[in-house]
Design a protein around this motif. Structure first.
Motif, mmCIF file in Angstrom:
data_model
loop_
_atom_site.group_PDB
_atom_site.id
_atom_site.type_symbol
_atom_site.label_atom_id
_atom_site.label_comp_id
_atom_site.label_asym_id
_atom_site.label_seq_id
_atom_site.Cartn_x
_atom_site.Cartn_y
_atom_site.Cartn_z
ATOM 1 N N MET A 254 0.817 -1.191 0.000
ATOM 2 C CA MET A 254 0.000 0.000 0.000
ATOM 3 C C MET A 254 0.865 1.261 0.000
ATOM 4 S SD MET A 254 -3.099 0.657 -0.190
ATOM 5 C CE MET A 254 -4.463 1.617 0.269
ATOM 6 N N VAL A 255 2.045 1.161 0.603
ATOM 7 C CA VAL A 255 2.929 2.312 0.674
ATOM 8 C C VAL A 255 3.405 2.714 -0.720
ATOM 9 C CG1 VAL A 255 5.181 3.078 1.527
ATOM 10 C CG2 VAL A 255 3.649 1.822 3.017
ATOM 11 N N TYR A 256 3.531 1.765 -1.617
ATOM 12 C CA TYR A 256 3.987 2.067 -2.975
ATOM 13 C C TYR A 256 2.827 2.339 -3.920
ATOM 14 C CZ TYR A 256 8.282 0.152 -1.126
ATOM 15 O OH TYR A 256 9.372 -0.080 -0.345
ATOM 16 N N ILE A 257 1.692 1.728 -3.675
ATOM 17 C CA ILE A 257 0.553 1.843 -4.589
ATOM 18 C C ILE A 257 -0.142 3.197 -4.449
ATOM 19 C CG2 ILE A 257 -1.720 0.889 -5.128
ATOM 20 C CD1 ILE A 257 -0.572 -1.855 -4.418
ATOM 21 N N LEU A 258 -0.342 3.676 -3.244
ATOM 22 C CA LEU A 258 -1.048 4.941 -3.035
ATOM 23 C C LEU A 258 -0.346 6.137 -3.692
ATOM 24 C CD1 LEU A 258 -3.505 6.267 -1.696
ATOM 25 C CD2 LEU A 258 -2.104 6.565 0.341
ATOM 26 N N GLY B 72 0.589 12.409 14.510
ATOM 27 C CA GLY B 72 1.571 13.099 13.686
ATOM 28 C C GLY B 72 1.971 12.279 12.476
ATOM 29 N N LEU B 73 2.032 10.971 12.645
ATOM 30 C CA LEU B 73 2.360 10.089 11.532
ATOM 31 C C LEU B 73 1.282 10.136 10.453
ATOM 32 C CD1 LEU B 73 4.358 7.980 10.475
ATOM 33 C CD2 LEU B 73 2.969 6.257 11.607
ATOM 34 N N GLY B 74 0.037 10.233 10.862
ATOM 35 C CA GLY B 74 -1.055 10.329 9.893
ATOM 36 C C GLY B 74 -0.962 11.580 9.040
ATOM 37 N N TYR B 75 -0.603 12.694 9.660
ATOM 38 C CA TYR B 75 -0.436 13.930 8.900
ATOM 39 C C TYR B 75 0.737 13.835 7.928
ATOM 40 C CZ TYR B 75 -3.786 16.379 11.857
ATOM 41 O OH TYR B 75 -4.920 16.783 12.487
ATOM 42 N N MET B 76 1.810 13.207 8.349
ATOM 43 C CA MET B 76 2.966 13.070 7.471
ATOM 44 C C MET B 76 2.655 12.139 6.304
ATOM 45 S SD MET B 76 5.045 15.189 8.564
ATOM 46 C CE MET B 76 6.450 14.828 7.562
ATOM 47 N N ILE B 77 1.868 11.103 6.549
ATOM 48 C CA ILE B 77 1.446 10.211 5.461
ATOM 49 C C ILE B 77 0.609 10.982 4.458
ATOM 50 C CG2 ILE B 77 -0.094 8.274 4.935
ATOM 51 C CD1 ILE B 77 1.024 6.919 7.452
ATOM 52 N N LEU B 78 -0.285 11.831 4.941
ATOM 53 C CA LEU B 78 -1.085 12.664 4.050
ATOM 54 C C LEU B 78 -0.195 13.541 3.189
ATOM 55 C CD1 LEU B 78 -3.836 13.935 3.158
ATOM 56 C CD2 LEU B 78 -3.512 15.540 5.038
ATOM 57 N N SER B 79 0.804 14.123 3.795
ATOM 58 C CA SER B 79 1.685 15.040 3.073
ATOM 59 C C SER B 79 2.585 14.307 2.091
ATOM 60 C CB SER B 79 2.533 15.817 4.070
ATOM 61 O OG SER B 79 3.448 16.618 3.395
ATOM 62 N N VAL B 80 3.272 13.288 2.553
ATOM 63 C CA VAL B 80 4.311 12.646 1.746
ATOM 64 C C VAL B 80 3.749 11.628 0.759
ATOM 65 C CG1 VAL B 80 6.366 11.193 1.899
ATOM 66 C CG2 VAL B 80 6.044 13.040 3.504
ATOM 67 N N LEU B 81 2.726 10.889 1.123
ATOM 68 C CA LEU B 81 2.232 9.825 0.257
ATOM 69 C C LEU B 81 1.046 10.216 -0.614
ATOM 70 C CD1 LEU B 81 2.478 6.702 2.563
ATOM 71 C CD2 LEU B 81 4.105 7.526 0.878
ATOM 72 N N LEU C 131 3.584 16.410 -7.945
ATOM 73 C CA LEU C 131 4.558 16.043 -8.970
ATOM 74 C C LEU C 131 3.867 15.556 -10.236
ATOM 75 C CD1 LEU C 131 7.268 14.249 -6.819
ATOM 76 C CD2 LEU C 131 7.373 16.516 -7.849
ATOM 77 N N GLY C 132 2.786 14.818 -10.072
ATOM 78 C CA GLY C 132 2.030 14.357 -11.235
ATOM 79 C C GLY C 132 1.397 15.505 -12.003
ATOM 80 N N LEU C 133 0.858 16.478 -11.288
ATOM 81 C CA LEU C 133 0.271 17.641 -11.956
ATOM 82 C C LEU C 133 1.332 18.439 -12.708
ATOM 83 C CD1 LEU C 133 -2.262 18.944 -9.304
ATOM 84 C CD2 LEU C 133 -2.803 18.075 -11.571
ATOM 85 N N ILE C 134 2.473 18.629 -12.082
ATOM 86 C CA ILE C 134 3.536 19.388 -12.739
ATOM 87 C C ILE C 134 4.068 18.633 -13.951
ATOM 88 C CG2 ILE C 134 5.882 20.276 -12.432
ATOM 89 C CD1 ILE C 134 5.043 20.883 -9.500
ATOM 90 N N ALA C 135 4.298 17.333 -13.805
ATOM 91 C CA ALA C 135 4.792 16.540 -14.931
ATOM 92 C C ALA C 135 3.757 16.481 -16.055
ATOM 93 C CB ALA C 135 5.138 15.126 -14.457
ATOM 94 N N GLY C 136 2.491 16.344 -15.703
ATOM 95 C CA GLY C 136 1.436 16.323 -16.719
ATOM 96 C C GLY C 136 1.301 17.649 -17.438
#
Length: 86
Positions: A1-5, A55-64, A71-76
């Motif tokens: 899930m860490v890679y798929i999301l 705090g981990l939940g917020y970081m997951i929201l930010s990083v994942l 990055l996808g929007l900019i690359a697109g």
């Protein structure tokens, strides 16, 4: 899930930005990038204020979620701009 999301967030935003640029909705893409940037900054700030697992939940929201979508929007957008010119 860490890679798929993050991969799903990146690919969906890449496709959305590509089609938005194709149909001349440039400003919508850059507004979405700014909103996601604001979300990432807010989540990092909240993650630093929270203790424990919250705090981990917020970081997951930010990083994942927010950053791969940015990055996808900019690359697109770049992909859409180069395809329209070429």
């Amino acid at each position: 899930m860490v890679y798929i999301l993050p991969l799903i967030c990146f690919i969906l935003s890449l496709i959305a930005a590509r089609f938005a640029i194709k149909y001349y909705k440039d400003s919508a893409v850059w507004i979405a990038v700014l909103c996601l940037f604001g979300l990432a900054i807010w989540a990092i700030f909240q993650g630093r204020q929270a203790h424990g697992w919250d705090g981990l939940g917020y970081m997951i929201l930010s990083v994942l979620i927010a950053m791969p979508a940015q990055l996808g929007l900019i690359a697109g957008a770049i992909w859409g701009q180069t395809r329209e010119r070429g």
